[in-house]
Design an enzyme around this catalytic site. Structure first.
Site, short mmCIF file in Angstrom:
data_model
loop_
_atom_site.label_atom_id
_atom_site.label_comp_id
_atom_site.label_asym_id
_atom_site.label_seq_id
_atom_site.Cartn_x
_atom_site.Cartn_y
_atom_site.Cartn_z
N GLU A 156 -46.47 -56.43 56.28
CA GLU A 156 -45.11 -55.88 56.29
C GLU A 156 -45.08 -54.40 56.66
OE1 GLU A 156 -44.72 -59.68 54.27
OE2 GLU A 156 -46.15 -58.03 54.04
N HIS A 159 -41.44 -63.23 43.16
CA HIS A 159 -40.58 -63.62 44.29
C HIS A 159 -39.10 -63.66 43.91
CE1 HIS A 159 -44.56 -65.14 45.24
NE2 HIS A 159 -44.21 -65.26 46.50
#
Length: 343
Positions: A73, A142
């Site tokens: 990322e 998450h």
């Protein structure tokens, strides 16, 4: 006017479109409209996207416009920010916003601050998008809502759609905006169909950033929410209406800049306020709304303290029953409304 026998009056065409397809439409239309737009992220190309948001786009636009990245990322967000500074208009997908933590230096220090620090010489027209907040059975790493985190930062615009119309209109507006925009979607909404008017399905349709939408008119209490909990608020309002309580439901749509005027106007009318969000309570979106209402003239119209309904102040548990107890449910909203109205 004389009716033609057997023909119903023409109504505007409305069809059911899932949030997934609305996002796909928006990406397709913007890739076609402006050759500077490109999409990058993990699995966005050959695999059609982890959530199938970019289905068919790689086949249609090819390797230069839809780019599969390594699982890095910080790396691909940095490439996207640099591309935006150089004049392209990247759409950077995070597989979940929890993974944007790997790239938060790029989002905040590189994207959000550069226009100001360069005295306006360097624009960063980029969209960071992907699922935000709790999904189902994915535990603590998450499940976080980042609306408050990104909404905290000057230099960013932050949008949080609920319906298909929100999703399409806000994504198109975000891609066309010359500022960095963080678009917080919800994984559990991707497969949900919403009615979409013919107008909303046109290529020119955009939802202005910074404007809330009243999803239901009411007179007794104001419910303010964003993303998936907007649906919970509408469900709660339907239940409460049977008991004679009319809730006004506001879908924020944008977290930053926040449309506090819409909330104030509603509070002046209803004299009561409940905020609903999936994120943690401390320094949350609801906390900001309550503070802004208290500081403004609408405070004088409140007949009871404003109440926040939020996620539980714990990392998300894995077990389903515990997860359900950590996320605001319809019953929690009804309880908060009745407490506020003292009924």
């Amino acid at each position: 006017p004389r009716r033609v026998a057997g023909r119903a009056p023409a109504l505007p065409a409305v069809s059911q479109v899932t949030v997934r397809d609305a996002l796909n439409q928006a990406l397709d239309e913007e890739l076609e409209r402006d050759e500077r737009v490109f999409l990058l992220g993990e699995e966005v190309a050959q695999y059609d996207g982890a959530y199938k948001i970019s289905r068919g786009l790689w086949k249609k636009y090819g390797d230069k416009r839809v780019i599969d990245t390594p699982i890095s990322e910080m790396g691909f967000a940095g490439i996207a920010v640099g591309a935006a500074m150089a004049g392209l208009r990247p759409v950077c997908e995070f597989m979940t916003f929890n993974f944007s933590m790997q790239a938060i230096d790029q989002v905040i220090n590189s994207a959000a601050k550069t226009c100001y620090m360069s005295a306006g010489a360097i624009a960063v027209p980029i969209v960071f998008r992907g699922p935000n907040g709790a999904s189902a059975g994915v535990a603590a790493q998450h499940s976080q809502c980042f609306a408050a985190w990104y909404g905290h930062c000057p230099g960013l615009k932050v949008v949080s759609p609920w319906s298909s119309e929100d999703a399409k209109g806000l994504l198109k507006a975000s891609i066309r905006d010359d500022n960095p925009v963080v678009m917080l979607e919800n994984e559990l909404l991707y497969g949900v169909p919403f009615e979409m008017s013919e107008e909303a399905q046109s290529k020119d349709f955009v939802v202005p950033i910074g404007k809330a939408k009243i999803e239901r008119q009411g007179t007794h209490i104001t419910l303010v929410s964003h993303s998936r909990p907007v649906g919970h608020c509408l469900e709660a309002a339907a239940v409460l209406a049977k008991e004679g309580v009319e809730c006004e439901v506001i879908n924020l749509r944008t977290i930053r800049p926040m449309d506090i005027e819409a909330v104030e106007a509603s509070v002046v009318k209803t004299n009561h306020l409940v905020t609903v969000e999936g994120g943690w309570p401390q320094f949350g979106v609801g906390a900001e709304i309550c503070a802004r209402i208290m500081e403004g003239s609408a405070f004088n119209y409140l007949d009871a303290p404003a109440v926040r309904v939020t996620g539980a102040d714990v990392p998300m548990p894995y077990a389903k029953i515990l997860e359900d107890n950590c996320i605001p449910q319809v019953k929690d909203i009804i309880f908060a409304v009745k407490k506020t109205l003292n009924i």
